[in-house]
Each structure stands twice: as C-alpha cells, then as structure tokens.
Write a protein that holds these residues in place. Structure first.
Motif, PDB file in Angstrom:
ATOM      1  N   ARG A  88       0.695  -1.013  -0.097  1.00 20.75           N
ATOM      2  CA  ARG A  88       0.356  -0.212  -0.024  1.00 20.75           C
ATOM      3  C   ARG A  88       0.885   1.313  -0.460  1.00 20.75           C
ATOM      4  O   ARG A  88       0.633   1.962  -0.542  1.00 20.75           O
ATOM      5  N   ALA A  89       1.962   0.856   1.256  1.00 23.56           N
ATOM      6  CA  ALA A  89       2.384   2.443   0.942  1.00 23.56           C
ATOM      7  C   ALA A  89       3.546   2.178   0.028  1.00 23.56           C
ATOM      8  O   ALA A  89       3.272   3.903  -0.637  1.00 23.56           O
ATOM      9  N   ALA A  90       3.600   1.518  -0.553  1.00 24.52           N
ATOM     10  CA  ALA A  90       4.502   1.392  -2.310  1.00 24.52           C
ATOM     11  C   ALA A  90       3.863   1.731  -4.257  1.00 24.52           C
ATOM     12  O   ALA A  90       4.099   1.975  -4.327  1.00 24.52           O
ATOM     13  N   SER A  91       2.193   1.702  -3.500  1.00 22.05           N
ATOM     14  CA  SER A  91       1.367   2.007  -4.302  1.00 22.05           C
ATOM     15  C   SER A  91       1.360   1.006  -5.341  1.00 22.05           C
ATOM     16  O   SER A  91       1.523   0.982  -6.765  1.00 22.05           O
ATOM     17  N   VAL A  92       1.873  -0.306  -5.247  1.00 21.52           N
ATOM     18  CA  VAL A  92       1.562  -2.015  -6.195  1.00 21.52           C
ATOM     19  C   VAL A  92       1.201  -3.259  -4.815  1.00 21.52           C
ATOM     20  O   VAL A  92       1.196  -3.061  -4.321  1.00 21.52           O
ATOM     21  N   ARG A  93       0.665  -3.518  -6.184  1.00 17.82           N
ATOM     22  CA  ARG A  93      -0.295  -4.151  -5.846  1.00 17.82           C
ATOM     23  C   ARG A  93       0.914  -6.195  -5.710  1.00 17.82           C
ATOM     24  O   ARG A  93       2.039  -5.877  -6.375  1.00 17.82           O
ATOM     25  N   LEU A  94       0.993  -7.334  -5.049  1.00 21.09           N
ATOM     26  CA  LEU A  94       1.404  -8.000  -5.549  1.00 21.09           C
ATOM     27  C   LEU A  94       1.316  -8.875  -5.600  1.00 21.09           C
ATOM     28  O   LEU A  94      -0.472  -8.845  -5.675  1.00 21.09           O
ATOM     29  N   ASP A  95       1.887  -9.876  -6.575  1.00 22.45           N
ATOM     30  CA  ASP A  95       1.181 -10.725  -7.012  1.00 22.45           C
ATOM     31  C   ASP A  95       2.201 -12.051  -7.288  1.00 22.45           C
ATOM     32  O   ASP A  95       3.395 -12.078  -6.734  1.00 22.45           O
ATOM     33  N   TRP A  96       1.543 -13.600  -6.889  1.00 22.23           N
ATOM     34  CA  TRP A  96       1.758 -14.609  -7.066  1.00 22.23           C
ATOM     35  C   TRP A  96       0.709 -15.824  -7.223  1.00 22.23           C
ATOM     36  O   TRP A  96       0.208 -16.447  -7.104  1.00 22.23           O
ATOM     37  N   LEU A  97       0.862 -16.092  -8.367  1.00 22.73           N
ATOM     38  CA  LEU A  97       0.105 -17.502  -9.396  1.00 22.73           C
ATOM     39  C   LEU A  97      -0.940 -16.210  -8.936  1.00 22.73           C
ATOM     40  O   LEU A  97      -2.110 -17.476  -9.780  1.00 22.73           O
ATOM     41  N   GLY A  98      -0.985 -15.416  -9.574  1.00 22.43           N
ATOM     42  CA  GLY A  98      -2.462 -15.004  -9.491  1.00 22.43           C
ATOM     43  C   GLY A  98      -3.387 -14.817  -8.546  1.00 22.43           C
ATOM     44  O   GLY A  98      -4.341 -14.154  -8.289  1.00 22.43           O
ATOM     45  N   LEU A  99      -2.915 -15.254  -7.013  1.00 22.11           N
ATOM     46  CA  LEU A  99      -3.855 -15.081  -6.084  1.00 22.11           C
ATOM     47  C   LEU A  99      -3.727 -13.750  -5.602  1.00 22.11           C
ATOM     48  O   LEU A  99      -2.624 -13.168  -5.454  1.00 22.11           O
ATOM     49  N   PRO A 100      -5.134 -13.686  -4.902  1.00 19.21           N
ATOM     50  CA  PRO A 100      -5.954 -12.279  -3.959  1.00 19.21           C
ATOM     51  C   PRO A 100      -4.470 -12.157  -2.921  1.00 19.21           C
ATOM     52  O   PRO A 100      -4.331 -11.472  -2.335  1.00 19.21           O
ATOM     53  N   ASP A 101      -3.794 -13.243  -1.954  1.00 18.68           N
ATOM     54  CA  ASP A 101      -3.167 -13.263  -0.438  1.00 18.68           C
ATOM     55  C   ASP A 101      -2.216 -13.435  -0.666  1.00 18.68           C
ATOM     56  O   ASP A 101      -1.273 -14.070   0.334  1.00 18.68           O
ATOM     57  N   ILE A 102      -1.433 -13.444  -2.208  1.00 16.04           N
ATOM     58  CA  ILE A 102       0.064 -13.860  -2.031  1.00 16.04           C
ATOM     59  C   ILE A 102       0.375 -15.220  -1.643  1.00 16.04           C
ATOM     60  O   ILE A 102       1.448 -16.124  -1.463  1.00 16.04           O
ATOM     61  N   GLY A 103      -0.890 -16.591  -1.884  1.00 21.78           N
ATOM     62  CA  GLY A 103      -1.015 -18.160  -0.622  1.00 21.78           C
ATOM     63  C   GLY A 103      -0.108 -17.484   0.867  1.00 21.78           C
ATOM     64  O   GLY A 103       0.254 -19.080   0.836  1.00 21.78           O
ATOM     65  N   LEU A 104      -0.378 -16.876   1.724  1.00 25.74           N
ATOM     66  CA  LEU A 104       0.215 -16.544   3.380  1.00 25.74           C
ATOM     67  C   LEU A 104      -1.262 -16.528   3.975  1.00 25.74           C
ATOM     68  O   LEU A 104      -0.526 -15.841   4.511  1.00 25.74           O
ATOM     69  N   THR A 105      -1.859 -16.878   3.315  1.00 26.14           N
ATOM     70  CA  THR A 105      -3.238 -16.461   4.322  1.00 26.14           C
ATOM     71  C   THR A 105      -2.954 -17.794   5.586  1.00 26.14           C
ATOM     72  O   THR A 105      -3.527 -19.119   5.223  1.00 26.14           O
ATOM     73  N   VAL A 106      -3.040 -17.458   6.792  1.00 28.64           N
ATOM     74  CA  VAL A 106      -2.888 -18.219   7.800  1.00 28.64           C
ATOM     75  C   VAL A 106      -4.856 -17.255   8.831  1.00 28.64           C
ATOM     76  O   VAL A 106      -4.516 -16.210   8.512  1.00 28.64           O
ATOM     77  N   ASP A 107      -5.293 -18.661   9.529  1.00 29.95           N
ATOM     78  CA  ASP A 107      -6.433 -17.751   9.905  1.00 29.95           C
ATOM     79  C   ASP A 107      -5.730 -17.854  12.057  1.00 29.95           C
ATOM     80  O   ASP A 107      -5.597 -19.535  12.043  1.00 29.95           O
ATOM     81  N   PRO A 108      -5.745 -17.010  12.187  1.00 30.89           N
ATOM     82  CA  PRO A 108      -5.194 -17.400  13.387  1.00 30.89           C
ATOM     83  C   PRO A 108      -5.883 -17.988  14.581  1.00 30.89           C
ATOM     84  O   PRO A 108      -6.509 -18.372  15.507  1.00 30.89           O
ATOM     85  N   GLY A 109      -7.497 -17.652  14.226  1.00 28.85           N
ATOM     86  CA  GLY A 109      -8.447 -17.974  15.006  1.00 28.85           C
ATOM     87  C   GLY A 109      -8.744 -19.522  14.920  1.00 28.85           C
ATOM     88  O   GLY A 109      -9.089 -20.418  16.112  1.00 28.85           O
ATOM     89  N   GLY A 110      -8.027 -20.593  13.814  1.00 28.47           N
ATOM     90  CA  GLY A 110      -8.354 -21.628  14.090  1.00 28.47           C
ATOM     91  C   GLY A 110      -9.102 -22.005  13.595  1.00 28.47           C
ATOM     92  O   GLY A 110     -10.301 -21.798  14.511  1.00 28.47           O
ATOM     93  N   ARG A 111      -9.766 -23.397  12.756  1.00 24.45           N
ATOM     94  CA  ARG A 111     -10.705 -24.444  12.882  1.00 24.45           C
ATOM     95  C   ARG A 111     -11.295 -25.624  11.544  1.00 24.45           C
ATOM     96  O   ARG A 111      -9.697 -25.403  11.220  1.00 24.45           O
ATOM     97  N   PRO A 112     -11.514 -26.427  12.091  1.00 25.89           N
ATOM     98  CA  PRO A 112     -11.226 -28.219  12.031  1.00 25.89           C
ATOM     99  C   PRO A 112     -11.886 -27.672  10.041  1.00 25.89           C
ATOM    100  O   PRO A 112     -11.874 -26.921   9.608  1.00 25.89           O
ATOM    101  N   PHE A 113     -11.101 -28.823   9.783  1.00 25.88           N
ATOM    102  CA  PHE A 113     -10.961 -28.660   8.105  1.00 25.88           C
ATOM    103  C   PHE A 113     -12.036 -29.724   7.979  1.00 25.88           C
ATOM    104  O   PHE A 113     -12.095 -30.805   8.966  1.00 25.88           O
TER     105      PHE A 113
END
Length: 113
Positions: A88-113
């Motif tokens: 945001r500060a650099a006015s760029v978007r991040l890209d990794w395989l076209g995924l919006p979260d760059i594949g680093l999403t971790v849900d710290p609340g946790g839930r069963p799969f």
C-alpha cells in the motif's frame, strides 16, 4: 553480520512480484527462519524470524508463540500483514500465481478442516 546471519537458517521462502501501475514488476522475497526457543522467555516460548527483501526495510522481524508451530504460523501471518502494508505504501499490488492473498493466508483463530 549480514541479513542471512541475523535470520539464521532459512527454512522457507516465497518470491512474489510487486506490480506497479505501469506494469513494471519487481521481485520481493519473504524468508522464514527456523523457529527456536526464545532466550528471554521464562515459560519456554518460541520465536520465528522472518525477513522481507525488495520492498522497503529489509531488517529481520519475528513472531512469538507457546511452541514452535504457533511461532511459525504467527510469523507467516505477521509477514503477510507487513507485505500488505508495504505494498500500500509503495502503491503496488503483490502477485503470486494470480492469488489475491499471495498464498500466505493463515487463520489465527483456527477451525477444523
């Protein structure tokens, strides 16, 4: 001491691209060091270092947890938040395989799969 010495042994790494409005792309690397016991903890807590290269400050950050897995997961979570803020500060978007979260999403609340 260079950055690799500060982060210790790198156990995982992801390369993404910062994409500017004009389409210019710059490589950004996020590295995660091996979790280790927190030397300052009186309760056996753990620490996991991370480092972002190519998008702002390149110092080593860390997250802490009650065990090595929590420290690692929280380090991934914290690094993703830092990447988003820097993008945001650099006015760029991040890209990794076209995924919006760059594949680093971790849900710290946790839930069963």
């Amino acid at each position: 001491m260079d950055m690799m010495d500060e982060i210790g042994e790198v156990m995982a790494e992801r390369q993404v691209e910062a994409v500017a409005a004009d389409g210019a792309r710059t490589r950004v690397t996020v590295r995660f060091g091996r979790p280790c016991p927190d030397a300052l903890s009186e309760h056996g807590d753990w620490c996991c270092p991370h480092q972002i290269l190519g998008l702002g400050e390149e110092g080593v950050g860390a997250a802490f947890g009650v065990d090595s897995l929590q420290a690692l997961l929280l380090s991934v979570y914290k690094a993703r938040l830092e990447l988003e803020e820097r993008a945001r500060a650099a006015s760029v978007r991040l890209d990794w395989l076209g995924l919006p979260d760059i594949g680093l999403t971790v849900d710290p609340g946790g839930r069963p799969f």
